[in-house]
Write an enzyme that holds these catalytic residues in place. Sequence first.
Site, PDB file in Angstrom:
ATOM      1  CG  HIS A  74       4.712  -2.939   7.455  1.00  0.00           C
ATOM      2  ND1 HIS A  74       4.291  -4.099   7.419  1.00  0.00           N
ATOM      3  CD2 HIS A  74       3.670  -2.556   6.733  1.00  0.00           C
ATOM      4  CE1 HIS A  74       3.724  -4.594   7.201  1.00  0.00           C
ATOM      5  NE2 HIS A  74       3.602  -3.524   6.054  1.00  0.00           N
ATOM      6  CG  MET A 110      -1.517   1.474   1.664  1.00  0.00           C
ATOM      7  SD  MET A 110      -2.645   0.485   2.796  1.00  0.00           S
ATOM      8  CE  MET A 110      -1.323   0.907   3.712  1.00  0.00           C
ATOM      9  CB  SER A 168       2.292  -4.354   3.143  1.00  0.00           C
ATOM     10  OG  SER A 168       1.961  -3.755   3.750  1.00  0.00           O
ATOM     11  CD  GLN A 169      -2.280  -3.099  -0.138  1.00  0.00           C
ATOM     12  OE1 GLN A 169      -2.952  -2.903   0.391  1.00  0.00           O
ATOM     13  NE2 GLN A 169      -2.177  -2.821  -1.356  1.00  0.00           N
ATOM     14  CG  ASP A 197       3.729  -3.858  11.549  1.00  0.00           C
ATOM     15  OD1 ASP A 197       3.169  -3.347  11.189  1.00  0.00           O
ATOM     16  OD2 ASP A 197       4.235  -5.617  10.763  1.00  0.00           O
TER      17      ASP A 197
END
Length: 314
Positions: free
Chosen positions: A287, A39, A113-114, A231
């Site tokens: 993260h 993202m 991530s996503q 995170d």
Amino acid sequence: MTTLLRLLLGAGPLLSQLFLSPVHGSDNATLPLVMWHGMGDSCCNPLSMGSIKKMIEEAVPGIDVLSLMIGKTVIQDTENGFFMDVNEQVSMVCSQLAQDPKLKDGYNAMGFSQGGQFLRAVAQRCPSPPMKTLISVGGQQQGVYGLPRCPGESSHICDWIRKELNSGAYTDIVQKHLVQAQYWHDPLNDDLYKKHSLFLADINQERVVNETYKKNLQLLDKFVMVKFLQDSVVDPVDTEWFGFLKTGQAKETETLQESVLYKEDRLGLAAMEADGKLDFLATEGDHLQFTDEWFNAKLVQLALKRNVYTDYSR
């Protein structure tokens, strides 16, 4: 320096283990790599994915690295990470991969991530060309129930996203046009989630068991999940290892192995773990951030000792 770029800087030994495994039936071939960004990022940002792609190509001579662009421009790619229907994105990627002759014998995949759960959807829905190893780097495999902090420079967009998620994540318009809503997993409204989630509830077999999804995921040689213990972007962090909040409350979490998904083996993950196909890696840090020392001492050594990355010539 503990930025996203540190994920792969100085990781030549791991890259060789991961990408130099010859494809079955070929001589001295290098397995391609497909990457999907997270993202707020894009395929070709020179400070993140662009630098990673260049570094891998320099570390592994001859490798083909495809950093996915969702759209026709970098700006569209970034915007689509917030606003384009995830199912449409996955279909677009499946079509692109199927038409790429360099991938016909298989490829490895790395999602940031996503991008981690999006590439898992590719594995479940589109087995040709075959994905061999899937590495989810901080991916939200069970979705999120919170958006405490946004990466990059998109804080104004994230403020708006929080408002929309809190007011109506499962309304038709929000589901269709907000990416993060499509992996929003509300444990306090489990029925709404299962009924209206357009993406996550489908790929996680929440409504019905799609045997094709289960069969296709089990075709992977390895599914590696990386969790970041401090995170501040992903909530709950357990989702990076396929865990989540227990249904009906929003404080206590459960591991993948404690979940109905695993106990009923609705996705084949229990069988995969029994076959040694799952790896759960953890590191201190926020993260997508960890040190070269951890990367080399833990991730590289794991690959060498446990043969995480299969020799496809056998």
